[in-house]
Structures are given as structure tokens and as C-alpha cells.
Design a protein around this motif. Sequence first.
Motif, PDB file in Angstrom:
ATOM      1  N   MET A 143      53.300  26.695 -69.881  1.00  0.00           N
ATOM      2  CA  MET A 143      53.638  28.088 -70.154  1.00  0.00           C
ATOM      3  C   MET A 143      54.172  28.725 -68.874  1.00  0.00           C
ATOM      4  O   MET A 143      53.562  28.604 -67.808  1.00  0.00           O
ATOM      5  N   ALA A 147      54.070  36.146 -73.084  1.00  0.00           N
ATOM      6  CA  ALA A 147      54.142  35.991 -74.532  1.00  0.00           C
ATOM      7  C   ALA A 147      54.706  37.252 -75.165  1.00  0.00           C
ATOM      8  O   ALA A 147      54.333  38.362 -74.779  1.00  0.00           O
ATOM      9  N   LEU A 151      54.199  37.436 -82.538  1.00  0.00           N
ATOM     10  CA  LEU A 151      54.211  35.986 -82.591  1.00  0.00           C
ATOM     11  C   LEU A 151      53.710  35.520 -83.953  1.00  0.00           C
ATOM     12  O   LEU A 151      52.827  36.142 -84.547  1.00  0.00           O
ATOM     13  N   ARG A 155      52.902  29.921 -83.320  1.00  0.00           N
ATOM     14  CA  ARG A 155      53.271  30.103 -81.908  1.00  0.00           C
ATOM     15  C   ARG A 155      52.092  30.607 -81.091  1.00  0.00           C
ATOM     16  O   ARG A 155      51.910  30.224 -79.928  1.00  0.00           O
ATOM     17  N   LEU A 156      51.267  31.456 -81.691  1.00  0.00           N
ATOM     18  CA  LEU A 156      50.089  31.950 -80.994  1.00  0.00           C
ATOM     19  C   LEU A 156      49.127  30.809 -80.694  1.00  0.00           C
ATOM     20  O   LEU A 156      48.539  30.738 -79.603  1.00  0.00           O
ATOM     21  N   ILE A 159      50.359  28.886 -77.617  1.00  0.00           N
ATOM     22  CA  ILE A 159      50.085  29.594 -76.368  1.00  0.00           C
ATOM     23  C   ILE A 159      48.602  29.504 -76.007  1.00  0.00           C
ATOM     24  O   ILE A 159      48.230  29.270 -74.847  1.00  0.00           O
ATOM     25  N   LEU A 189      59.512  28.071 -78.733  1.00  0.00           N
ATOM     26  CA  LEU A 189      59.000  28.797 -77.571  1.00  0.00           C
ATOM     27  C   LEU A 189      59.740  28.403 -76.302  1.00  0.00           C
ATOM     28  O   LEU A 189      59.876  29.206 -75.371  1.00  0.00           O
ATOM     29  N   VAL A 194      59.343  31.104 -73.047  1.00  0.00           N
ATOM     30  CA  VAL A 194      57.898  31.264 -72.884  1.00  0.00           C
ATOM     31  C   VAL A 194      57.268  29.966 -72.384  1.00  0.00           C
ATOM     32  O   VAL A 194      56.332  29.970 -71.592  1.00  0.00           O
TER      33      VAL A 194
END
Length: 752
Positions: A143, A147, A151, A155-156, A159, A189, A194
Motif C-alpha cells: 500500500m 485510501a 470503497l 477493495r476495503l 486495504i 487499486l 493506492v
Amino acid sequence: MQGCRRSRGRISPKGRQGKERRAVERVFGEGERVGVLTTEPLGRVLDYRAPEGGCGMGDFVEVPLGPRRVLGVVWGPGEGSFDMAKLRPVGRVLDARPMRAELRAFLTRAADYTLTPLAAMLRLATRTPGLGEAASTRRIYRMVGPAPNKLTDARLRVIEALRDFGGAAVTLGELCEAAACTASVVKGLVKIGVVAEKDAPRDLPYPPLNPAGGARLMGDQVAAGDALVAAVAQGGYGTTLLKGVTGSGKTEVYLEAVAECLRMGRQALVLLPEIALTAEFLTRVEARFGARPAEWHSGVTQTERRRLWKMVGQGQAQMVVGARSALFLPFQNLGLIVVDEEHDTSYKQEEGVLYNARDMAVLRAAICGCQVVLASATPSLESWVNADQGKYTRLELGARYGTAELPEMRAIDMRAQKLAANCWISDPLARAVEARRKLGEQSLLFLNRRGFAPVTLCRACGAQVGCDHCDARMVEHRFLKRLVCHQCGATKPVPTACPSCGVEGKMAPVGPGVERLAEEVAARFPEAKLAVLSSDLFGSARALKQQIELIAAGGAEIIIGTQIVAKGHNFPLLTLVGVIDADLGLQGSDLRAAERTFQLMRQVAGRAGRTGERRGLALLQTFQPEHPVIRAILGGDEEAFWRAEAAERRAAGVPPFGRMAGVILSGPDVAQVFEFGAELARRDGPLQRIGAQLYGPAPAPIARVRGRHRVRLLIKADKAAAIQPAIAAWLAQLKPPANLRIAVDIDPQSFL
């Protein structure tokens, strides 16, 4: 190919590695006969011809075995008489640092002590993927950007997974598995900046640790820290029992010894009993040394395991934090081993190779010439006796760090309480919990029993639901809506009709587990925020870590937990501990029942009041308040308890004042297993010659596991008796049938 005898490795001088090491170890020229120990269960070292360019002692090699090519280590010169012309050559020498003589000696002596085939020990030391692969690159993901506010759930999860990896290199496959998503989610991402995607060497050194600085030690900590630093600086072997009450700062004290080890350019290993403790500990280490150490346990990715194994062998990992199997890593210059919570039963491996990591840590340290620190608030009786007899140095921390005080401890006599049916929380405990809620503090209700109910029975015929594959009752797990066998893991739905008599609607759960206790708490405290901590409720170490962090931040008012909560967690708001059944561990005939109950109760009580803002309170619900163990727990005179327990063990001639070994026979045919056990018992001459007593054969307390019938024999001998050679000679008299297994457990911790 021809087998040869095991060759014990010579122990290298302290600190010698790399080219120096190869200068003192034998090198075999091309075509010379060499003995190779493989990881295959063959029971002997095999002879091969050295390959083109030769090979050296300890080299990792690939050798032909039948039609396959298998992993092995050059263990010594070949000793067979097989025709040299017919010997097959070593396939290739792998691109890995050779196994040092001290590790070979450790594996040999550990195998001899535990009566384990040496090949099985070698497997413990080579459990890493791609061990012999040449250096290469791989695509990793990290990462790099903030963020976005919006999202998708997928995708969350990516992360969150990257954050959980703590900046460690992670491949696309590992990231997708951790986040339960497809590759396209990760690539998306990457496109928006990100997440970064780049090629990197497969195995990178770990960032250097800075030994300068450290916490300001106080009181007893200063003398203990100075003593450990001096022991590490002096070098050589030594074992220290660091005994300190919960919250006394044992971690900060032994981290001073780690710092000294790093200053000397040597490697340090810290063993922890539970993965759940690792995250908090790594944070403390990073704050102390400026970087995260290497990490080794079952929750680490295969990519990271390969990197760690390689870097430890090259001396590029200064500190390893790991589970018991980290003892078998190929350290180049090991200077310190710390066994935190050394009394914990998790250090005993109960399947496969049966060993106790605490004892193996002392053995490895003695071989390689390094210091061992055994840290605990409630040490094992074995360690307490060794310290009492002067074999170990003893350092004590008698007070909590700063202004914190030890919790007050009281018993609730359950004989005087009137509880409704299917209720387990007494009125005094409930009132104490409510008082803590009003103050904005947390309470912990402890019950060392997973699931909803330990027994499901039919009220029509009295039958109990058992496992189809084991002689064990199935435990209802209401969160899973299943019955689970805690022996083999088999599950099945909770029946609506009795499997025995067929009557509908008469199946009933009996007894409490943490899930059932949670239902009672929810009914009694409907407005309270609850959290349940039990190992079987979390699908991953990451999920458990998140729940612990949530609780520590005040995300729950009442915590309900099994023994997982007793192991080193720090909940700043926790001021009350309620033990639902303090008598539970006293049941049965285990010789360590009193010791383990004492340890567990003291440990779980120690979770209360660790910050010093308010003194903690521990309430023990018991039907036996006059029991000597309960009185010892409440009285707090730990030395008196250990002296009394030691006197009882000495009188009985059992560990640590005698030797014991369990022999477990298992097979699909119960008659055959008993017949073999009876024949062994009739041939006990080798055991009689050392004055040992043999008990059995008898059915194991859980007589069938995974469809295999289990029979136990128990050997008891004098402390000085050479029990391993006698057992080896005894078992060698009979060849077991093909489908019968024999497991030998030296110094058994469990008698199931």
C-alpha cells in the motif's frame, strides 16, 4: 544404496560461520562416498557418491531415491559396504547455506531424547517452500497511497489485509486469499495508485534493529535487567528463570537481554505460546528497536516463511519471534533464546514429533553456547525445582510496574448460592459486573470450555451424542449450528430426534460453554456490549487480533473467554475477573491438575487492574473453597504452593523427581492393538533392568480417535535411569503389524 550409522555433528566454536565454518568441516571430493540423511521415513542414512565439484558436511542436496528426487543433508562420510560402482551420485547441491554442526547435533540429540526418527527431526528443520530454488524475483504488492473515501467491500478488504501484513512483501495470490477477492480487485487499486506493484528479489534481508534506548526500568527490574545483560555479554550457556507477577514488566526486562545480544552481533529467538500474542508483542518490539523482527508461525505466508528461513541461515535476521517450531530454524549465531510464558502447555507438541519446546530450547542453547530466559508469572514445577536446586539462575520481579497493584482475590462459595436452572453466574458476581459497567470499566467472565454445551443428551433414553469416529462426546457450537468433536474435528448437525431411540424433541444441551454463558450474560445484562474470545470462533489469526484490539480499545463491557484470554493480553479498562468454575481443572487424575489450575487461575486473575488507576478484583466461583489449591490461589503464597506440590511429587517419584514415558498403540482392530500391547508387557526385561515399572496395557481415556483404537502403556523410572535406551531395546523386540502405530511420549504432559 547402502545405509550407514548416524554421524553426530561436531559443535562449531562460538560465532564461527560462513567460510570459517567450511574450513573446519570436512569437504568431500567428487565421487567420494558420502552419507546423506533424507527427509523420507527410511530409518537410516543413505550412501551416495559426491557430485561433480564435491560437497561438504551439512550441504543441502537433492538425491535420487527410486524414481524420485528428494531433499537431504550431507550428514557425514559414507559408511556402507555397498559397491562404489553401483552407488548413485548426489543430484545437486542446493543454493542454501549449509546446516551448521550445532544444528545437526541438536537434531541428533533431540531425536535420541524423544525417540523420534532422525528423518522426522530433519523435516522439522526444513519446513519451508522452495528451499533449494536459486535467487529470483517476484511481483509484490504494498500500500502506497491514501485510501479513497468510497470503497467497495472487496477493495476495503484488500486495504485491511495489506495493513495487517504490516508492510511485509505479499504476492498477488496471498493478498487475494487474505482479502477473499479476485485479482482484478487488487489490479484496480494499483490503477488508482493506492497499491504499488513491483518486481523485487524473492528474499530480502530484514531491516536492522537498533539496540539503543529502551524503557526506563524501575525497582526489581533494574537488577534483573543488569543480570540478564551480563549473562549474555559473558557468553556461553546458562538458563535463567525470570519469575515475575503479572504486569511486573518481564517483557521489558528480557528485551534488555535481546538488546545486548544484538549489540554483540548475535541472533535472538523469542518463543510465544499463542499466535494471538504475536501482534501486540511485535508492536512493542518495533517501538523498542525501530523495526519489526522476523516472524515465524502458522499464520505467516509461505512466501514469508521461505524468506525467513533463508535470511536466518545467512545471518540477515537478527531477531525471530515465533512459535515452538522456530527452534528448528538454521540460526548462524544464536546468542539468546527467550521462552515467554514458559509454563504454557502449548509448548508441548502432541502430534507427530512429540517434544516440549521449553526443554528443547535448553538443549539447543547448551549445544550452541547461548543463554536461555524462561519467563513466567507462574513457572512450571520443573523450572521451579531446577531453580531451587541451583541448576537455573532465578530472578524475581515481585511487584507490578509503576503504580499498579496485584488484584484482590476472593472466593464465592457456590454451595450458598441459589441459582436458577441453566444459570451459572452467581448474584455476587453479577452485582460486581454491574458495578464495573456503571464505572465504565470492563469485566471478564472466564470459563475454560469452548462451545455452547459439552454434552447433548436425550431426555427420553439418556443417550449422549458421541462422535462417529472417536470415543468422545460431541460439543454443541451454537454459533456454528453444529456438533463438533474436539478430538478429531468431525462435525454434524444438532439432531432433532435422538440417534439412539428416535424420539423427537427430547434432545437437550447439558452444562455450560462460553457460548451458553454468553446467552446468559445477554439475558442478564441486555444493554451491555459483549465480546466472546474463544479460539474456534475466529477463522484466522488476523480476525482474532482485530477482536483483541477492539476489546482493548473499550469495544466491549463484558468479555467472555476461554484460556486464550489468560495469555499475556493487556486490556487497560479491565478491572474485574469472574471465574465461573474454578473447580473445573481439579477434576480427573492428571498429576499436573493442581499445578495447572493454580497457574491458570493466577494468570487469568492477573488480567485485572494492570494500569494502576484502579485495583483489580478476581472472584472465583467454587464449590470447594477449602480445597488446598483454591486456598493457595486466594492466599497468594506461591512459594508455599510450589514447595507443597514438589513434596507430593517427590514422595510419589513422579516428574520432576522421576522419569515417565507414555507409549500409545493405535490401530483399526482393537483386539490386535491389545494383543500387541500385552505381548510388549510380557517382554519388559529391558525395562526391569533399569528398575522401571510398567503399567498397562489399558484403554486410553479417549479410547478411539479418528477411527483408530488407542491403548496406553505407562513407564515410570528413577530420575537417573537411562530410560530412552531401555525403551528402544524393549520396543525393538517386536515388529508391529503394518497398520499399527507406536508413539512414544517422553515426559508426557497429557494422559489422554
